[in-house]
Enzyme design. Sequence first.
Site, PDB file in Angstrom:
ATOM      1  N   SER A 129       0.849  -1.183   0.000  1.00  0.00           N
ATOM      2  CA  SER A 129       0.000   0.000   0.000  1.00  0.00           C
ATOM      3  C   SER A 129       0.892   1.242   0.000  1.00  0.00           C
ATOM      4  CB  SER A 129      -0.942  -0.030   1.213  1.00  0.00           C
ATOM      5  OG  SER A 129      -1.820   1.077   1.186  1.00  0.00           O
ATOM      6  N   TYR A 146      -5.783   7.125  -6.386  1.00  0.00           N
ATOM      7  CA  TYR A 146      -4.698   6.259  -5.928  1.00  0.00           C
ATOM      8  C   TYR A 146      -4.755   6.023  -4.420  1.00  0.00           C
ATOM      9  CZ  TYR A 146       0.090   4.705  -4.949  1.00  0.00           C
ATOM     10  OH  TYR A 146       1.196   4.004  -4.504  1.00  0.00           O
ATOM     11  N   LYS A 150      -5.532   2.626  -2.165  1.00  0.00           N
ATOM     12  CA  LYS A 150      -4.514   2.090  -1.259  1.00  0.00           C
ATOM     13  C   LYS A 150      -5.047   1.998   0.174  1.00  0.00           C
ATOM     14  CE  LYS A 150      -1.062   1.193  -4.006  1.00  0.00           C
ATOM     15  NZ  LYS A 150      -0.625  -0.207  -4.175  1.00  0.00           N
TER      16      LYS A 150
END
Length: 227
Positions: A129, A146, A150
Amino acid sequence: MAKNIIITGTSRGIGYQMVALLEDSGHKVLALSRDAAPISGLDISNCTCFSCDITESKDIKKVSAFVKEHWGHVDILINNSGYLVSKPFNKLKYEDFKTSYDVNVFGAVSLTQAILPFMKKDGHVVNISSMGGVRGSAKFPGLAAYSSSKGAIITLTEVLAEEYKETGPQFNVLALGSVQTEMLEEAFPGYKAPLSAKEMAKYIIDFSIKGNKFYNGKVLEVSSSTP
């Protein structure tokens, strides 16, 4: 003891460096990426590589078939594939979010589901992550797709660790800070990260092999910057 290790996202950056570091290690490696050419060029005897898009079910089936035929079991799965798009929120399109989640979350889900039947109690699934997905960390503008994806892989890891705590394998997630990779350079031209891809790759490999003796269901923040 030699391990059977699957790594995704190996065509460049951290994934590529992980495979290179495992050369002549005694471990067997299956390197997966949409572009298999860079790893093929390394000609590493203990590494098998083939083109695999983790968002495609037919490619996931190829991985299962390989493991069943050649290995029988998997000790370590490192879900390292990542997709990063950097745009202001009002410029992000549905497709940007969909691709981010397809690669960063759903692809990891599909591969993990396919590999779990081949993993033993002491197996280790390591999800990669980002600090952008961690509660309380700095959330940088432009990374809505993004960073939110994550964050999702972090929660998924915690849930799976609880679900499989009696039977194994162990699940942990590494939230990485800035690393000097091609993906970072493309998103933030000119930015210089404090760590190289090779340095981070070594840390991830060491953690993947040994970390599940000490951790399960944990989010480890791997970042030298504050916050």
